[in-house]
Structures are given as C-alpha cells and as structure tokens.
Design a protein around this motif. Structure first.
Motif, short mmCIF file in Angstrom:
data_model
loop_
_atom_site.label_atom_id
_atom_site.label_comp_id
_atom_site.label_asym_id
_atom_site.label_seq_id
_atom_site.Cartn_x
_atom_site.Cartn_y
_atom_site.Cartn_z
N TYR A 57 0.21 27.21 -23.10
CA TYR A 57 0.43 26.05 -23.96
C TYR A 57 1.90 25.65 -24.03
CZ TYR A 57 -0.03 22.84 -27.89
OH TYR A 57 0.00 21.73 -28.68
N VAL A 58 2.78 26.63 -24.10
CA VAL A 58 4.20 26.34 -24.26
C VAL A 58 4.96 26.47 -22.94
CG1 VAL A 58 6.31 26.90 -25.52
CG2 VAL A 58 4.10 27.12 -26.65
N GLY A 59 4.85 27.62 -22.31
CA GLY A 59 5.70 27.91 -21.16
C GLY A 59 5.41 27.06 -19.94
N GLN A 60 4.13 26.94 -19.57
CA GLN A 60 3.82 26.21 -18.34
C GLN A 60 4.14 24.72 -18.48
OE1 GLN A 60 -0.03 27.06 -16.73
NE2 GLN A 60 0.18 29.24 -17.02
N ALA A 61 3.98 24.19 -19.67
CA ALA A 61 4.37 22.79 -19.88
C ALA A 61 5.89 22.65 -19.87
CB ALA A 61 3.79 22.29 -21.19
N LEU A 62 6.58 23.64 -20.41
CA LEU A 62 8.04 23.55 -20.51
C LEU A 62 8.69 23.51 -19.15
CD1 LEU A 62 10.63 23.61 -22.18
CD2 LEU A 62 10.48 26.11 -22.21
N VAL A 63 8.23 24.34 -18.21
CA VAL A 63 8.91 24.41 -16.91
C VAL A 63 8.72 23.14 -16.10
CG1 VAL A 63 8.84 26.91 -16.77
CG2 VAL A 63 6.94 25.58 -15.84
N LEU A 64 7.84 22.24 -16.54
CA LEU A 64 7.66 20.98 -15.85
C LEU A 64 8.53 19.87 -16.43
CD1 LEU A 64 3.79 20.97 -15.32
CD2 LEU A 64 5.57 21.63 -13.70
N GLU A 65 9.32 20.18 -17.46
CA GLU A 65 10.19 19.19 -18.09
C GLU A 65 11.25 18.71 -17.10
OE1 GLU A 65 10.27 17.67 -20.96
OE2 GLU A 65 8.68 18.72 -22.05
N LYS A 66 11.43 17.39 -17.04
CA LYS A 66 12.45 16.81 -16.17
C LYS A 66 13.21 15.75 -16.95
CE LYS A 66 9.66 17.42 -11.97
NZ LYS A 66 9.00 16.72 -10.84
N GLY A 67 14.30 15.30 -16.40
CA GLY A 67 15.08 14.25 -17.05
C GLY A 67 16.52 14.65 -17.21
N GLU A 68 17.17 14.01 -18.15
CA GLU A 68 18.57 14.29 -18.42
C GLU A 68 18.75 15.73 -18.92
OE1 GLU A 68 21.16 12.38 -17.83
OE2 GLU A 68 19.85 10.86 -16.97
N ALA A 70 20.45 16.98 -21.26
CA ALA A 70 20.39 17.11 -22.72
C ALA A 70 18.94 17.10 -23.21
CB ALA A 70 21.17 15.97 -23.38
N ALA A 71 18.11 16.27 -22.59
CA ALA A 71 16.70 16.21 -22.98
C ALA A 71 15.97 17.50 -22.62
CB ALA A 71 16.02 15.01 -22.33
N VAL A 72 16.28 18.05 -21.44
CA VAL A 72 15.66 19.30 -21.03
C VAL A 72 16.10 20.44 -21.95
CG1 VAL A 72 15.51 21.00 -19.18
CG2 VAL A 72 15.41 18.56 -18.64
N ALA A 73 17.37 20.48 -22.30
CA ALA A 73 17.87 21.51 -23.20
C ALA A 73 17.20 21.40 -24.57
CB ALA A 73 19.39 21.39 -23.35
N ARG A 74 17.01 20.19 -25.04
CA ARG A 74 16.34 19.98 -26.33
C ARG A 74 14.89 20.46 -26.26
NH1 ARG A 74 16.95 16.80 -30.90
NH2 ARG A 74 15.02 16.00 -31.82
N ALA A 75 14.23 20.18 -25.14
CA ALA A 75 12.85 20.64 -24.98
C ALA A 75 12.76 22.16 -24.99
CB ALA A 75 12.26 20.09 -23.68
N CYS A 76 13.74 22.82 -24.37
CA CYS A 76 13.75 24.29 -24.34
C CYS A 76 13.91 24.86 -25.75
CB CYS A 76 14.86 24.79 -23.43
SG CYS A 76 14.58 24.47 -21.67
N ARG A 77 14.86 24.33 -26.49
CA ARG A 77 15.06 24.81 -27.86
C ARG A 77 13.84 24.52 -28.72
NH1 ARG A 77 21.25 24.58 -29.47
NH2 ARG A 77 20.32 24.52 -31.55
N SER A 78 13.22 23.36 -28.51
CA SER A 78 12.04 23.01 -29.29
C SER A 78 10.89 23.96 -29.01
CB SER A 78 11.62 21.57 -28.97
OG SER A 78 12.64 20.65 -29.30
N ALA A 79 10.72 24.32 -27.73
CA ALA A 79 9.63 25.23 -27.36
C ALA A 79 9.81 26.61 -28.00
CB ALA A 79 9.55 25.35 -25.84
N VAL A 80 11.04 27.11 -27.97
CA VAL A 80 11.31 28.42 -28.57
C VAL A 80 11.09 28.37 -30.08
CG1 VAL A 80 13.12 30.13 -29.01
CG2 VAL A 80 12.87 29.11 -26.73
N ALA A 81 11.58 27.31 -30.73
CA ALA A 81 11.40 27.18 -32.18
C ALA A 81 9.92 27.04 -32.53
CB ALA A 81 12.17 25.96 -32.69
N PHE A 82 9.17 26.27 -31.74
CA PHE A 82 7.74 26.11 -32.00
C PHE A 82 7.02 27.45 -31.91
CE2 PHE A 82 3.45 25.70 -30.28
CZ PHE A 82 2.84 24.90 -31.25
N THR A 83 7.34 28.24 -30.88
CA THR A 83 6.69 29.54 -30.71
C THR A 83 6.97 30.45 -31.89
OG1 THR A 83 6.89 29.35 -28.31
CG2 THR A 83 6.48 31.54 -29.20
#
Length: 432
Positions: A57-68, A70-83
C-alpha cells in the motif's frame, strides 16, 4: 551516486535484510522451547502479512513517484509519517485489548502490536531511500538493525516466552529507525509532509494491496488459521523449514526485482520468455541442491540452527525443497507474463493463490503438518504451470494481443506465499 554503486548497495541491502530475518527466526528458535517458538512463529507470520500489506500500500506506490525533487521528497516524508500514524492507530488499541485478554498467544500479539509502529516505519524508510536514489542510507540503517537485533535476542534467557522475544526484537529496531529518520530528514530538509497523500482515491497502493492480498496473504492467513484453530506446532515447523530456505528467498527477490528490465531488453517476446525459462530452471536446480544439502545435515548441526524445532522441520525438507523448486519456475513464469502482458498476472494470482490455500488446508486434513507442506508444494506447482501455459498461449498469439505495457510497474512477487522480506529496492528494482 553512480548506477553501479547504487546497484551494489541495493543488492547488499537486500542480502542484509534477508539475512536479518533468517537470523531472527534461528536465534528465536534457539532461545525458546518448541511451544514458545510455535507461538513466536504464529505471531511473526502475522507481522509478515502486515509488513507485506504496508509494503504494497505504501512502499510500492512510493517508489513509482516521479516529478520535481521537492515533490518526491515530500511524498517520501508523507509515506513515512502515514505509516507511523497508521501503525500507532492500529497497534496501541490492539495491544490494550489483546493484553487484557490474556493467554500466551494474545500476550504475544499484544507485544507485536506495541512494537509494530517501530518495525513498519523503519521498513517504509527503506522505500523512501529507494525512491530518493539513496540505497546506501537503507543499507546503513539495515546494518545497524542487524547489529542490534541479534544481541538483543541472544541475551534473552533460554526458554524465554514469545512475548518477551517479540518485545526484544521490536525494540531493537530503535537505533536503526533513529538513524534512518535522521538521514531522511537531513536529505529532505524543508520538503514538508502530508500523510493524507496516501489516502487519495487514486492512490496506486490500493491496487497493489489487492494484488498482495490475492497473491501472497492468502497462504499466510491459512497458516495463521492452522495455528489458531488447529495446531500451533504446525506453524513452528513450517516456519522453521522455510527459514532454512532463506537464501532461495534472496534469489527470488532479486529475480522479481531485477528481472523485468533485463527481460524487457532481451530482444523480443520469445527471447524474453526463453531467458525467463532458463532462469527458472537454474533457480529450480539450486533449490533442489540446497534441499539436498539441508537433508544431509547431521542432527547436531540442525539443532544448532533451530534448536528443538529441528526435529519437526527436518521432516518437511523434501516437501519444502520441492515447493521451492516449483516456486522458482512459477516466479519466472510470472516474470515472463509481466513482460508480455502485465494484466494477465492478477487473475493467475487470484485463482491459484486460493487453490494453494485449499491445497494447504486439504493436505493438513489428510496428513497433518507434512500433508500441509506437500499441499503448499502442489499449490506452487499449479501456479507455475498456469503461468507458463499462459505464457505459451501469448507467444502463439499475434504480437498486438500481447499489449505494450512496460515493466516499470511493480514486478510480480515470488510465487510462494510471501516468505521473503523487502530490501531497499523492493518494487521496481528489487523489493527493497
């Protein structure tokens, strides 16, 4: 970091993570009697299911994140906080309820619930480092994890209960988690976070969680059911036998992670299928050879590995070795399908994972724990046969019917029931 160095770090991290999980089970078996280890194995299997669900639910979706960046970094922090938030929300109330219920199994489950936020959050940081192309950070944290968990378990008195072992195992995550969070915050300074990012309706993790549920969790839940409703010792024996095949899980994880992009460059569908078949044959031979090595181990060496659980696990080695040989062919069959037509893997996972559960339960009804092991083997063989039959049909079909989807999506999981545990590249580059 250069691609070659990143690859080495990813493979090394995968090996460290797999080795840690194998060592945890072996040390726990040596520090407990057969009944306590059976309870530990049951609860550890529950953790395996929750870990796989989190990874999907979290990890496999996270590694597909693309873009700027800053946006990727924000997604990483969000995933860790959500978990962290989700695991705490689930774990604390569960610990209170299970602790009040009493009994060895409920108390062990309560111990797992208490440490669940630590273990799952540290796991998610590894996906974050994979997404940020910093596998060396995941490797560093996993080395700290390995250095902490083995002494923590080894220092427990002989005959320690499952709850005590689980608490020691979970709390030993703290040094690795602290290091991982420090590295993550340092590398993503100023990016911010939004845990609700993982609750969006279009979040890819929903699809991946469904695929995990039908492809991996079914047999694990069936094993848990055996422990709760039938014989807890069966879980300990099955866990002990599969732990001995941990090196094969490392190879399967590597195949599912690094195989798709390599097959995609094989020079055509038939060449890709042929390469996948060759890899499956090689892995099957290795599984058979490893089973032979284990079968020839003296009892003294076996007891040094698994303690009192060795006697029951040794009886299952022929069945488990055959299962891993079948899994090798099935895993590579699913890899071939992922290259040819990715959408064909989900129906196979759904139908034959349910069939594997039926084989497991039917085998147990007919022949006890040995029958359950042979049932798992039969289920893996059926899934492997179905994947290669489907591959053959696709190769005979017109090329346009195969689809053009790329393998940059998440590769199929091993054709087992989900025994292996994720390294730092668990989705697109090799199950973290």
């Amino acid at each position: 970091m250069r691609n070659g160095t990143a690859l080495i770090c990813s493979v090394a991290d995968q090996g460290v993570a797999a080795g840690t999980n194998i060592a945890v089970v072996i040390v726990a078996a040596r520090r407990s009697d057969v009944h306590a280890f059976a309870t530990f194995s049951l609860v550890y299997t529950v953790f395996t299911v929750l870990l796989g669900l989190t990874a999907a639910y979290v990890g496999q979706a996270l590694v597909l994140e693309k873009g700027e960046p800053a946006a990727v970094a924000r997604a990483c922090r969000s995933a860790v906080a959500f978990t962290a938030l989700a695991a705490t929300t689930l774990g604390v109330p569960a610990a209170l309820v299970l602790g009040a219920a009493g009994g060895a199994t409920a108390t062990a489950l309560a111990a797992l619930a208490l440490v669940l936020p630590l273990a799952l959050t540290q796991e998610t940081t590894r996906y974050a480092f994979s997404t940020l192309h910093r596998p060396q950070y995941a490797l560093a944290a996993d080395l700290v994890r390995l250095a902490a968990v083995l002494p923590a378990l080894a220092l427990q008195p002989h005959g320690a209960g499952a709850a005590r072992l689980l608490l020691a195992w979970g709390l030993s995550t703290l040094p690795a988690l602290a290091l991982a969070l420090w590295l993550l915050l340092r590398h993503t300074r100023g990016a911010g976070q939004d845990p609700r990012h993982c609750l969006r309706r279009d979040h890819l993790g929903r699809r991946f969680a469904v695929e995990f549920g039908v492809g991996n969790a079914g047999s694990q839940l069936a094993i848990i059911g055996l422990g709760l409703l039938a014989n807890p010792l069966a879980v300990g024996a099955l866990r002990g036998a599969t732990t001995l095949f941990g090196p094969m899980n490392v190879l399967f994880n590597a195949a599912t992670g690094f195989g798709p992009p390599l097959l995609d460059r094989a020079g055509g569908a038939r060449h890709a299928a042929r390469a996948a078949g060759t890899a499956g044959g090689v892995l099957a031979v290795l599984a058979a050879a490893w089973a032979t090595v284990l079968a020839l181990l003296p009892d003294s060496a076996g007891r040094a590995l698994l303690g009192d659980t060795w006697a029951s696990a040794a009886r299952l080695l022929p069945a488990t070795g055959s299962q891993y040989a079948a899994m090798a062919l099935g895993t590579c069959g699913l890899l071939a399908l992922r290259v040819l037509k990715p959408r064909t893997t989900l129906p196979i996972q759904l139908v034959f994972s349910l069939a594997a559960v039926g084989c497991l339960l039917g085998g147990y009804a007919l022949g006890g724990v040995l029958g359950a092991a042979w049932g798992l083997c039969l289920g893996s063989a059926a899934k492997g046969a179905a994947s290669w039959l489907r591959t053959a049909r696709l190769l005979d079909a017109p090329s346009g019917a195969r689809g053009t989807a790329r393998t940059a999506t998440v590769p199929p999981r091993s054709a087992d029931g989900g025994q292996g545990h994720p390294p730092s590249q668990r989705s697109t580059r090799g199950k973290p």
